[in-house]
Design a protein around this motif. Structure first.
Motif, short mmCIF file in Angstrom:
data_model
loop_
_atom_site.label_atom_id
_atom_site.label_comp_id
_atom_site.label_asym_id
_atom_site.label_seq_id
_atom_site.Cartn_x
_atom_site.Cartn_y
_atom_site.Cartn_z
N GLU A 1 -3.39 7.03 -16.40
CA GLU A 1 -2.72 7.98 -17.29
C GLU A 1 -1.80 8.95 -16.55
OE1 GLU A 1 -3.70 10.83 -21.12
OE2 GLU A 1 -5.33 10.08 -19.89
N PRO A 2 -2.20 9.51 -15.38
CA PRO A 2 -1.28 10.43 -14.69
C PRO A 2 -0.02 9.75 -14.15
CG PRO A 2 -3.55 10.69 -13.89
CD PRO A 2 -3.51 9.45 -14.71
N LEU A 3 0.00 8.42 -14.12
CA LEU A 3 1.14 7.71 -13.55
C LEU A 3 2.23 7.41 -14.56
CD1 LEU A 3 -0.85 4.95 -11.59
CD2 LEU A 3 -0.34 7.29 -10.85
N LEU A 4 1.95 7.63 -15.84
CA LEU A 4 2.82 7.09 -16.89
C LEU A 4 3.96 8.01 -17.27
CD1 LEU A 4 0.09 5.48 -19.17
CD2 LEU A 4 1.36 4.48 -17.27
N ASN A 5 4.52 8.67 -16.28
CA ASN A 5 5.66 9.56 -16.54
C ASN A 5 6.93 9.07 -15.86
OD1 ASN A 5 4.09 11.45 -18.02
ND2 ASN A 5 3.27 12.24 -16.08
N GLU A 6 6.88 7.87 -15.30
CA GLU A 6 8.07 7.33 -14.63
C GLU A 6 9.17 7.04 -15.64
OE1 GLU A 6 8.65 6.87 -11.51
OE2 GLU A 6 6.71 6.95 -10.49
N SER A 7 10.40 7.14 -15.16
CA SER A 7 11.54 6.82 -16.03
C SER A 7 11.85 5.34 -15.93
CB SER A 7 12.77 7.62 -15.58
OG SER A 7 12.51 9.00 -15.68
N PRO A 8 12.10 4.66 -17.04
CA PRO A 8 12.49 3.25 -16.97
C PRO A 8 13.91 3.12 -16.44
CG PRO A 8 12.62 4.03 -19.23
CD PRO A 8 12.04 5.16 -18.41
N LEU A 9 14.33 1.88 -16.29
CA LEU A 9 15.69 1.62 -15.82
C LEU A 9 16.70 2.33 -16.71
CD1 LEU A 9 16.79 -0.23 -13.53
CD2 LEU A 9 17.26 -1.93 -15.28
N PRO A 10 17.70 3.02 -16.11
CA PRO A 10 18.65 3.79 -16.93
C PRO A 10 19.42 2.92 -17.91
CG PRO A 10 18.86 4.30 -14.58
CD PRO A 10 17.96 3.12 -14.68
N ALA A 11 19.91 3.56 -18.96
CA ALA A 11 20.76 2.86 -19.93
C ALA A 11 22.09 2.51 -19.27
CB ALA A 11 20.99 3.75 -21.15
N PRO A 12 22.74 1.45 -19.74
CA PRO A 12 24.00 1.02 -19.11
C PRO A 12 25.07 2.11 -19.16
CG PRO A 12 23.16 -0.67 -20.61
CD PRO A 12 22.34 0.55 -20.82
N LEU B 1 0.83 -1.20 0.00
CA LEU B 1 0.00 0.00 0.00
C LEU B 1 0.87 1.26 0.00
CD1 LEU B 1 -2.76 -1.11 2.54
CD2 LEU B 1 -3.08 -0.68 0.10
N ALA B 2 1.96 1.23 0.76
CA ALA B 2 2.85 2.39 0.80
C ALA B 2 3.53 2.62 -0.54
CB ALA B 2 3.89 2.20 1.90
N ALA B 3 3.85 1.54 -1.25
CA ALA B 3 4.60 1.67 -2.51
C ALA B 3 3.71 1.92 -3.72
CB ALA B 3 5.42 0.40 -2.74
N SER B 4 2.40 1.73 -3.57
CA SER B 4 1.50 1.78 -4.73
C SER B 4 1.18 3.21 -5.13
CB SER B 4 0.19 1.04 -4.41
OG SER B 4 0.42 -0.32 -4.19
N ALA B 5 1.24 3.45 -6.44
CA ALA B 5 0.81 4.73 -6.97
C ALA B 5 -0.71 4.79 -7.11
CB ALA B 5 1.47 4.98 -8.33
N LEU B 6 -1.34 3.62 -7.23
CA LEU B 6 -2.79 3.54 -7.39
C LEU B 6 -3.27 2.23 -6.77
CD1 LEU B 6 -5.47 4.61 -8.77
CD2 LEU B 6 -4.83 3.18 -10.73
N ILE B 7 -4.37 2.32 -6.01
CA ILE B 7 -5.01 1.13 -5.45
C ILE B 7 -6.40 1.04 -6.07
CG2 ILE B 7 -5.88 0.00 -3.37
CD1 ILE B 7 -3.41 2.39 -2.44
N VAL B 8 -6.65 -0.05 -6.79
CA VAL B 8 -7.94 -0.24 -7.45
C VAL B 8 -8.82 -1.10 -6.55
CG1 VAL B 8 -9.12 -1.24 -9.44
CG2 VAL B 8 -6.97 -0.01 -9.76
N THR B 9 -9.99 -0.59 -6.20
CA THR B 9 -10.95 -1.34 -5.40
C THR B 9 -12.23 -1.54 -6.20
OG1 THR B 9 -12.13 0.50 -4.35
CG2 THR B 9 -10.02 -0.12 -3.40
N SER B 10 -13.03 -2.49 -5.75
CA SER B 10 -14.28 -2.78 -6.45
C SER B 10 -15.44 -1.94 -5.95
CB SER B 10 -14.63 -4.27 -6.30
OG SER B 10 -13.64 -5.07 -6.88
#
Length: 732
Positions: free
Chosen positions: A443-454, A187-196
């Protein structure tokens, strides 16, 4: 989401998951969650904004279950697939027994994702065990984590305590403290929690310290309208033959309950409601479909107890000829059962003590069956949206019987509920609605950077190596004249084009270099210091800036210093001796110190994302969430294309556990390693060496044939008492 189509990774660890003929109700682990994640994967993949969906689960090779669950991949259409990862023993295990093997699932999932060549947009975990996996995947990949709990440990513990079970028995049976702690971490690490439902947020997640309602979104599950639809004619379905053999008057309306044989489903109260109401028995037949079984005596204790109670109640009320309780049904029979309820003018009932959502309710409604359901949980939302049934007190058998009878007799109300359910499900619970709301929420979450290039600052030979020895500094011992240490270093020099040598430590770089100098050792190829927050390469100690960038997300050192300075029992050194991404704190008053769990809660309440690691009883290390020695190891493996099962980790201090768990080859060579890391004792990929320090490292190299096949010894060659291979337990 205007660029490339999204790659979405779903994680669901336990249960039997496949793309067809789902064995719902087979056991407590194969329920609505397995159907939900399969349907979600398909629905997302059908949307043009999504390019690929991988549903990652555990691979099972077990003659007791279908061979379908052993297939590494299963295409389920439209760019969705089920990916099965080996983790732990081959056989099917209940979820309570999976915790020790989840790191293997993390590593296998990383291997799979990296092999696709795609960057996931996010990781979505389902249930607590998948939350554990998802947290680590998301941190490593640098992508957002989405979480759906489905059911929660604190709620389960409350119910079990209310039933009179002791806290000790509950912990031994369900391992709930570990599950609850993992749920808090997720819960602490989640950017979004989907509930029913909103009810979940208020009544279930509200019990958690780290549940932030601002990050929760109610997105009701969908229903497959191609499968669940009203009857097209009045001809009885194939399952009718199985039901009719129980019934004297099979043309009466059906009261149908369909669920797992779980005590929470409250099926016994339904039988009492039917058995004690003569008018209801005269008006309708009762049909209870409670999973599949061959012999009740072979089922798990919970299911056995529920089914035995049902049979005793049926006998008590002499319901033979009026109640059907088939032993077997197929997945294709489920929509037919709902339609048969509609054809006979019956009612579908969910009498559960509590129901987080109620997927069977919308399935039944889509087929035209009016519903009566528990007032506790998700049915409130369904009936409010669809106006297709009524809520009942699940503990009041008399009320249940009277409400069923009244609805069956009131044909006009029955017709209204049936029609409203068909229309309401299509309006509110179509999977297309769910996907639209889901994609809008992420959609608002999709700005994270992927793992850096080597980085290319390491020695060029690292590009060629195919294995690595990574040693915790303390595992080298204190004796610079140790002949095994001299021999170990000579072997590594001879194979430097094949093997990378690394040192890992919780200590600062200058302390590590000082100890290496005392041991008369040159700088290694890779140096991981301050608990995995810094990576340096070679004699020039070139810093991996990509790693620093990756772990820097949400790092707030000033706020952490301020909070720690206000925490009783803690003493901080000056900032000049602290690391850029690591803060050391000494516990100088154990009685005044509030404890690590309470300190983590303070961090969360202050919206500080950080990892608190216990180096020893008197010292804490606070790092970014994405940093640890285990995370750094996996980053190195990815960057330098070294398979995790070709990395030998030697250590044995408290913070080594996430390096030693998973696909790596592990060796505990530090004295008292069994005391520091007791949870690793039974793992096949971790050996506890008889020798210590460099001698133990060399023993581990022989155990795993590190310079050769680099693999586990044959199982029959393993000495269970020492967790090591006898034929390799030699010096040389």
């Amino acid at each position: 989401m205007n660029g490339e189509p999204l790659y979405i990774v779903l994680i669901s660890v336990h249960g039997l998951i496949r793309g067809h003929d789902l064995e719902l109700g087979r056991d407590a682990d194969t329920g609505g969650q397995t159907l939900y994640v399969v349907e979600l994967a398909r629905a997302l993949a059908r949307d043009k904004r999504v390019g690929r969906v991988d549903l990652i689960t555990r691979r099972i090779v077990d003659p007791r279950v279908s061979s379908d669950y052993a297939e590494p991949e299963e295409d389920i259409g439209d760019g969705a697939r089920i990916v099965r990862i080996s983790a732990g023993p081959d056989e099917y295990l209940p979820k309570e027994q999976l915790w020790e093997y989840l790191n293997c699932l993390v590593d296998g999932a990383l291997d799979h994702i990296q092999a696709t060549g795609l960057a996931p947009a996010l990781v979505h975990s389902h249930y607590a065990d998948a939350g554990y996996v998802g947290v680590r995947l998301a941190h490593h990949l640098g992508v957002p984590l989405v979480f759906t709990g489905h059911s929660l440990g604190r709620v389960k513990r409350q119910r079990l305590l209310a039933k009179g079970e002791s806290a000790t028995t509950i912990e031994e049976k369900y391992n709930l403290s570990r599950r609850i702690r993992t749920e808090e971490e997720t819960l602490a690490a989640s950017a979004l929690i989907v509930t029913s439902t909103q009810h979940e947020i208020e009544e279930q997640y509200g019990l958690y310290d780290w549940a932030d309602e601002a990050r929760m979104r109610v997105i009701a599950p969908g229903v497959n309208l191609a499968r669940f639809s009203p009857p097209s004619d009045q001809s009885p379905p194939p399952i009718a033959n199985e039901l009719n053999r129980f019934l004297r008057t099979p043309d009466k309306p059906f009261v149908l309950a369909l669920s797992r044989p779980d005590e929470r489903k409250n099926l016994g109260t339904l039988v009492r409601a039917y058995g004690e109401n003569a008018a209801l028995r005269d008006q309708a037949n009762l049909v209870i479909v409670a999973g599949n079984r061959d012999d009740i005596r072979d089922m798990d204790p919970g299911s056995r107890q529920v089914l035995t109670e049902l049979l005793l109640l049926i006998d008590r009320y002499d319901l033979y000829g009026q109640c059907a309780y088939p032993r077997h049904h197929d997945a294709d029979d489920v929509p037919d059962l709902y339609r048969y309820v509609t054809q006979t003018g019956g009612v579908f009932i969910n009498p559960a003590l509590t129901e987080p959502f109620g997927l069977t309710l919308i399935e039944a409604a889509a087929c035209g069956a009016p519903i009566i359901a528990t007032e506790d949980g998700g049915p409130q939302d369904i009936i409010k949206a669809c106006a297709n049934g009524e809520l009942i007190n699940p503990l009041d058998a008399d009320e249940i019987g009277e409400r069923l009878l009244a609805l069956l007799k009131d044909k006009a109300r029955w017709q209204t509920y049936s029609r409203n359910g068909i229309n309401g499900v299509r309006q509110h619970y179509a999977w297309s609605n769910h996907v639209n709301a889901y994609l809008e929420a992420i959609e608002p979450l999709l700005n994270e950077s992927p793992l850096p290039a080597p980085t290319m600052q390491a020695r060029p030979e690292l590009i060629l190596v195919d294995r690595m020895l990574l040693v915790e500094l303390s595992a080298l011992g204190q004796n610079p004249d140790d002949p095994d240490l001299r021999e170990l270093m000579a072997e590594l020099r001879q194979r430097r084009r094949q093997v990378a040598f690394g040192i890992a430590s919780d200590r600062p770089r200058h302390e590590v270099l000082g100890q290496l100098k005392r041991l008369k050792l040159p700088p290694p190829d890779v140096l991981v210091t301050r608990g995995g927050t810094q990576i340096h390469y070679g004699a020039r100690l070139s810093r991996d800036r990509g790693w620093s960038q990756h772990i820097s997300q949400n790092w707030q050192p000033d706020r952490i210093f301020n909070l720690l300075e206000e925490t009783p029992g803690i003493r901080l050194g000056p900032r000049s001796v602290q690391g850029i991404f690591a803060i050391h704190a000494l516990i100088d008053d154990h009685e005044a110190f509030i404890g690590q769990t309470a300190l983590e809660t303070r961090f969360f309440e202050s919206d500080i994302g950080a990892r608190i690691q216990r180096i020893n009883p008197a010292e804490l290390l606070i790092t970014p969430q994405r940093a640890s020695k285990g995370f750094a190891l996996r980053y190195l493996a990815h960057q330098w294309n070294i398979p995790l099962d070709h990395i030998l980790v030697a250590g044995g201090v408290l913070t080594d556990e996430d390096m030693l768990r998973g696909h790596t080859l592990g060796a505990v060579v530090v004295p008292d390693g069994k005391i520091h890391l007791p949870g690793l004792i039974d793992l096949e990929r971790v050996m506890f060496s008889k020798d210590t320090y460099a001698a133990g490292i060399r023993q581990a190299m022989r155990h795993y044939d590190f310079f050769g096949a680099c693999t586990l010894p044959e199982p029959q060659a393993t000495d269970a008492a020492t967790n090591q291979s006898p034929e390799r337990d030699i010096h040389g």
